[in-house]
Each structure stands twice: as structure tokens, then as C-alpha cells.
Design an enzyme around this catalytic site. Structure first.
Site, short mmCIF file in Angstrom:
data_model
loop_
_atom_site.label_atom_id
_atom_site.label_comp_id
_atom_site.label_asym_id
_atom_site.label_seq_id
_atom_site.Cartn_x
_atom_site.Cartn_y
_atom_site.Cartn_z
N HIS A 314 0.84 -1.39 -0.05
CA HIS A 314 -0.16 0.15 0.15
C HIS A 314 0.98 1.30 0.04
O HIS A 314 2.11 1.16 0.68
CB HIS A 314 -0.86 -0.05 1.18
N ASP A 371 -7.81 -5.70 0.55
CA ASP A 371 -8.31 -6.49 -0.54
C ASP A 371 -8.04 -7.92 -0.49
O ASP A 371 -8.30 -8.75 -1.20
CB ASP A 371 -7.83 -5.89 -1.76
N1 CMC Z 1 4.09 -7.44 -5.03
C1 CMC Z 1 5.52 -7.39 -5.26
N2 CMC Z 1 6.11 -6.32 -5.01
C2 CMC Z 1 5.40 -5.31 -4.52
C3 CMC Z 1 4.06 -5.14 -4.39
C4 CMC Z 1 3.44 -6.37 -4.34
N3 CMC Z 1 2.18 -6.40 -4.23
N4 CMC Z 1 3.65 -3.92 -4.03
C5 CMC Z 1 4.87 -3.16 -3.98
N5 CMC Z 1 5.94 -3.72 -4.29
C6 CMC Z 1 7.14 -3.49 -4.51
C7 CMC Z 1 7.42 -2.62 -5.73
O1 CMC Z 1 7.89 -3.48 -6.94
C8 CMC Z 1 8.25 -1.70 -5.48
O2 CMC Z 1 9.82 -2.22 -5.67
P1 CMC Z 1 11.04 -1.39 -5.87
O3 CMC Z 1 11.17 -0.25 -4.76
O4 CMC Z 1 12.45 -2.51 -5.82
O5 CMC Z 1 10.76 -0.69 -7.29
C9 CMC Z 1 8.17 -1.40 -3.99
O6 CMC Z 1 7.46 -2.51 -3.60
C10 CMC Z 1 7.53 -0.31 -3.74
O7 CMC Z 1 6.03 -0.17 -4.69
P2 CMC Z 1 5.38 0.80 -5.46
O8 CMC Z 1 4.76 0.27 -6.57
O9 CMC Z 1 6.43 1.90 -5.85
O10 CMC Z 1 4.48 1.42 -4.31
P3 CMC Z 1 3.22 2.26 -4.67
O11 CMC Z 1 3.01 3.04 -3.39
O12 CMC Z 1 3.40 3.18 -5.91
O13 CMC Z 1 2.16 1.29 -5.01
C11 CMC Z 1 0.44 -0.41 -4.67
C12 CMC Z 1 1.17 0.72 -3.97
C13 CMC Z 1 -0.67 -0.67 -3.82
C14 CMC Z 1 -0.34 0.08 -6.03
C15 CMC Z 1 1.37 -1.56 -4.82
O14 CMC Z 1 1.66 -2.06 -3.52
C16 CMC Z 1 0.65 -2.73 -5.38
O15 CMC Z 1 0.56 -2.83 -6.86
N6 CMC Z 1 0.20 -3.85 -4.67
C17 CMC Z 1 -0.91 -4.73 -5.28
C18 CMC Z 1 -2.20 -4.34 -5.61
C19 CMC Z 1 -3.22 -3.99 -4.35
O16 CMC Z 1 -3.06 -4.77 -3.66
N7 CMC Z 1 -3.69 -2.98 -4.50
C20 CMC Z 1 -4.56 -2.56 -3.39
C21 CMC Z 1 -4.13 -1.37 -2.59
S1 CMC Z 1 -5.22 -1.31 -1.02
C22 CMC Z 1 -6.85 -1.03 -1.18
C23 CMC Z 1 -7.01 0.34 -2.33
O17 CMC Z 1 -6.36 1.09 -2.22
O18 CMC Z 1 -7.99 0.29 -3.24
#
Ligand code: CMC
Length: 436
Positions: A314, A371
Site C-alpha cells: 500500500h 483487498d
Molecule cells: N508485490 C510485489 N512487490 C510489490 C508489491 C506487491 N504487491 N507492492 C509493491 N511492491 C514493490 C514494488 O515492486 C517496489 O519495489 P522497488 O522499490 O524495488 O521498485 C516497492 O514494492 C514499492 O512499490 P510501489 O509500486 O513503488 O509502491 P506504490 O506505493 O506506488 O504502490 C500499490 C502501492 C498498492 C499500487 C502496490 O503495492 C501494488 O501494486 N499492490 C498490489 C495491488 C493491490 O493490492 N492494490 C490494493 C491497494 S489497497 C486498497 C485500495 O487502495 O484500493
């Protein structure tokens, strides 16, 4: 709520040094949480913009609705912890709280519930919109279209400068969303739409409109009604998330409130946001059994593989999401009430355990989010995966309208209009087609 004008200015100032030219900026203090550097005058005084794609360090507005301390696993609505609200409150009460700022008295709650209940029917012509969709249309596609179409039906509640009209629009949206979502489901399975029944609770009504048929009485399972209501509470608001910010941005131009909500629904649909509940269950079913988990964890860690653990991670929650804790407990209650035991739950528990003990997930502070478990519950209740995000939209509507109202009432409100770092061509002369 304090207005932007009254926001306390901390004794602190932030100093920006731009190649020897220094500039002071006020630092504003919230009631809790990080201070913010007020850079509104940055461009005017220095000719520079800030650069923050994804708003990782940007507070886009002032808000008194929801507070999250992602490091500590705290989520408060109007100051009340989500765990306490999920345990003791109801979705109607939380809706009132978010909209009005305080918990209602019994009389306030009865009045509010009465009003919402009396707005649950939709204009009869709206049903014709459904016929325009293919039967296999995704419910979120239908929701985007039908909720947007509300803007063409309720002209008496679209003068956003009138607080009373804003209130009516908000009540209509909260009330009609279950009807609209249930109709999307009914359309997909080819069953007749069910009309709302005023003697039922908000959530009981939704369950009946979804799973009931005109041929027989629908018996609402009290444990499922309670669980569903709690799921709605858990999704009600989450401060300036992507869909809420979309609603605020759309609304900042003075747009029609129903159309703004359709914009929020469109944003929520994505798998990085609300679409993750559908994606998480699909992923867990694809994993199939606990022995396959290590393979998927390796894939999630592989930078060359686009696969991510859905329902994990998140932007703000860098600790166990308190909503996931309640969700897991609710899941156990639903399984017990229905006397079911889905092996997918075992896979989810094992996946969580292995991921939380893995250095990659520990270092990046990736925890299960709201989720991760919700899909397993919704599946047990009988919803198809495609309905999961529509249920999220139903509940988040409360947050959207509360945030939208807060924005419109804020005297400091202006149209949202970010700037950019331009990297395209500089000015050049047009070349006639024959000379290219
Ligand atoms: N699985 C594997 N690696 C992950 C994941 C994951 N679910 N989430 C983040 N990472 C890694 C990502 O690859 C990155 O690595 P690096 O720093 O080496 O590039 C690091 O963690 C930071 O991730 P980010 O994508 O830069 O972080 P963000 O804040 O932009 O994204 C997120 C947050 C929720 C989009 C992401 O964690 C994700 O795609 N999660 C899976 C989808 C998910 O469950 N979404 C629901 C969010 S909660 C409910 C809602 O808001 O609706």
C-alpha cells in the site's frame, strides 16, 4: 473543521535554497500527522514547480475526515479507530459520522436511515440503460455508465453552491448505489431486477436485491448481513486515495456530482486500487495450493516479471492494514455461519505467513491490505469475482460524497490544476506534408 484560512502555522519555516537564492515557506500543522510545507507561493516567488508524480510527498488538500498513520497501522474516521467502528457501529452510522463529523444520537440515526431508505429506488427509466449493455459486461463498466447517467435524472440536486442540494445528491448516491450494483448483478445473471424494500436495513436490502427473486421470499442470514455491513464500513473511506482524489479533482471544476462519482468509479476499477480484490482472489485460485506459493513469491520478487502479490502493499499502509485484521476475523465468522471452509483461505494464510517472513516483503514493508481477504468472504457469500469491486464502489461512495462535500464547502477550494515538467520539443515551424 478548521478552514484553510485558520490552519495553524507552526513556528517552523522551511527554507529552500535555489542556487544561493533562499526562500522561506510556512510550515502548516495538522491536528496529528506530518506537518506540510505550504508551497502555494513557490511558483509566484521563484518561477519553479515541485515535481512529485503520484503525489508521494504532496498533501493535495486539507481534510478533517480520515486520518491514517501507515507506519503504526492506524486508521481513524473523524477520530474513531476503524476497529472500534467495525466492532460496534453500523454502515449507516459510519456514513452519518463521515458526512456530519460526529456520531449521531439515536434520533439522528433513525432520521438519517429513514432518509436513505426513502431514496433507494431509482428512476424507472434508468433500467433501460442496463439493456444497452452486453450481459457479460463487467459490473464496473455498468456502474460507470449508470452512475454517470444519474446526472441526467436528478436535476433538482445539482446546484453545488446550495448545501441542501449537495446533501440531497449525497443521500441519493449513498441510497441508490446498492440498488444500482444489485441491478448490475441481476442483469448479468438474467434475473428480474428486485425493488428495494423499506422495512429492511441498508445492507439487508442490498442482499435481498442481489440474491432474492420475485418467486419467493428471501431470508436474510443475520450473520451475513452483519458481515456485509462490516465490509461496507471497512471500505467507507481511506483519505486521499486515487479514486477519492479523482472525485475531488473532477468536482473541483464544479462538475455535476453524479458525474464526479462515475469518475471515481472509473479510477477505483484499476487493479492497483479497488480492482485488487477481484485480482487477489483470482491470484489465490490460480496459486491453488500452498505448495505452489514459493514459486509465486519468487515471481513477485522478480523485477523482470510484472506479477505482484495482489492484496499486498500500500502506498500509505506500511504496517499490517487494520482493515485486513478485521477482514480476516469477519471471514472466520462467515465461514462458521455458513459452515463452509474454502481451501483458498488456507492458501491465503500460508501466503501471508511466507511473505511476511520474506526479506523482500519485510524490507519494502509490504503487508496484506483490505483487498487480500475480502474476496474470499465475498465468494463465500455468493458474489461472483466481477462484483467485488462494485461492492467496494458502493461502500466508498460515502467517502467520495463526504470528501466532495468537504471540498466544495472549503472557502480555499480552487480548481485542481497540476503543472508539469515539460520534456517535449521546443518551438519549431510546421513542415508541409510533402516536405516531411
Ligand atoms: N508485490 C510485489 N512487490 C510489490 C508489491 C506487491 N504487491 N507492492 C509493491 N511492491 C514493490 C514494488 O515492486 C517496489 O519495489 P522497488 O522499490 O524495488 O521498485 C516497492 O514494492 C514499492 O512499490 P510501489 O509500486 O513503488 O509502491 P506504490 O506505493 O506506488 O504502490 C500499490 C502501492 C498498492 C499500487 C502496490 O503495492 C501494488 O501494486 N499492490 C498490489 C495491488 C493491490 O493490492 N492494490 C490494493 C491497494 S489497497 C486498497 C485500495 O487502495 O484500493
Amino acid at each position: 473543521m478548521r478552514t484553510s484560512e485558520e490552519t495553524r502555522v507552526a513556528d517552523k519555516q522551511a527554507t529552500l535554497d535555489l542556487g544561493g537564492q533562499t526562500q522561506e515557506f510556512p510550515v502548516l500543522e495538522g491536528s496529528v500527522g506530518p506537518d506540510v510545507v505550504d508551497i502555494r507561493k513557490l511558483y509566484g516567488t521563484t518561477g519553479k514547480f515541485t515535481y512529485d508524480p503520484g503525489y508521494k510527498s504532496t498533501a493535495s488538500c486539507e481534510s478533517a475526515l480520515t486520518y491514517i498513520d501507515g507506519e503504526a497501522g492506524v486508521l481513524l474516521h473523524r477520530g474513531y479507530p476503524i476497529g472500534q467502528l467495525a466492532e460496534n457501529s453500523s454502515f449507516m452510522e459510519v456514513s452519518y459520522l463521515l458526512l456530519n463529523g460526529e456520531l449521531p444520537t439515536q434520533e439522528d440515526l433513525d432520521d438519517f436511515t429513514y432518509t436513505i431508505t426513502r431514496h433507494t429506488m431509482v428512476h424507472d427509466q434508468l433500467r433501460q440503460f442496463y439493456q444497452g449493455f452486453r450481459r457479460d459486461a463487467h459490473p464496473m463498466a455498468i456502474m460507470c455508465g449508470v452512475v454517470g447517467a444519474l446526472s441526467a435524472f436528478y436535476h433538482d440536486s445539482t446546484d453545488i453552491s446550495d448545501p441542501e442540494q449537495r446533501k440531497i445528491a449525497s443521500h441519493r448516491l449513498i441510497a441508490k448505489m446498492p440498488t444500482i450494483a444489485a441491478m448490475a448483478y441481476k442483469y448479468s445473471v438474467g434475473q428480474p431486477f428486485m425493488q428495494p424494500k423499506n422495512e429492511l436495513s441498508y445492507t439487508g436490502n442490498f442482499l435481498r436485491m442481489t440474491f432474492g427473486v420475485p418467486a419467493e421470499e428471501y431470508e436474510i442470514h443475520p450473520a451475513i448481513e452483519k458481515a456485509m455491513d462490516r465490509i461496507f464500513i471497512l471500505h467507507a473511506d481511506h483519505e486521499q486515495n486515487a479514486s477519492t482524489s479523482t472525485v475531488r479533482l473532477a468536482g473541483s471544476s464544479g462538475a455535476n456530482p453524479f458525474a464526479c462519482m462515475a469518475a471515481g468509479i472509473a479510477c477505483l476499477w484499476g487493479p492497483a486500487h479497488g480492482g485488487a480484490n477481484e485480482a487477489a482472489l483470482n491470484m489465490l485460485q490460480e496459486i491453488g495450493s500452498p505448495d505452489k506459493i514459493p514459486h509465486y513469491i519468487e515471481r513477485a520478487k522478480d523485477k523482470n516479471d510484472p506479477f505482484r502479490l495482489m492484496g499486498f502493499g500500500h502506498r500509505v499502509c506500511k504496517n499490517y492494514d487494520p482493515r485486513a485484521t478485521v477482514m480476516q476475523q469477519t471471514l472466520r465468522e462467515v465461514f462458521e455461519a455458513l459452515n463452509v471452509n474454502d481451501p483458498v483461505f488456507e492458501t491465503a494464510l500460508k501466503l501471508e505467513e511466507l511473505a511476511l517472513n520474506d526479506d523482500y516483503f519485510k524490507e519494502k514493508k509490504l503487508f496484506p491490505n483490505v483487498d487480500f481477504y475480502s474476496g474470499i468472504i465475498l465468494n463465500a457469500i455468493g458474489f461472483p469475482t466481477t462484483m467485488f469491486t462494485a461492492l467496494f464502489a458502493l461502500a466508498r461512495t460515502v467517502g467520495w460524497v463526504a470528501q466532495w462535500n468537504e471540498m466544495i464547502s472549503d472557502p480555499a477550494q480552487v480548481i485542481g490544476r497540476p503543472r508539469q515538467l515539460y520534456t517535449g520539443p521546443t518551438e519549431r515551424d510546421y513542415v508541409p506534408i510533402g516536405q516531411r
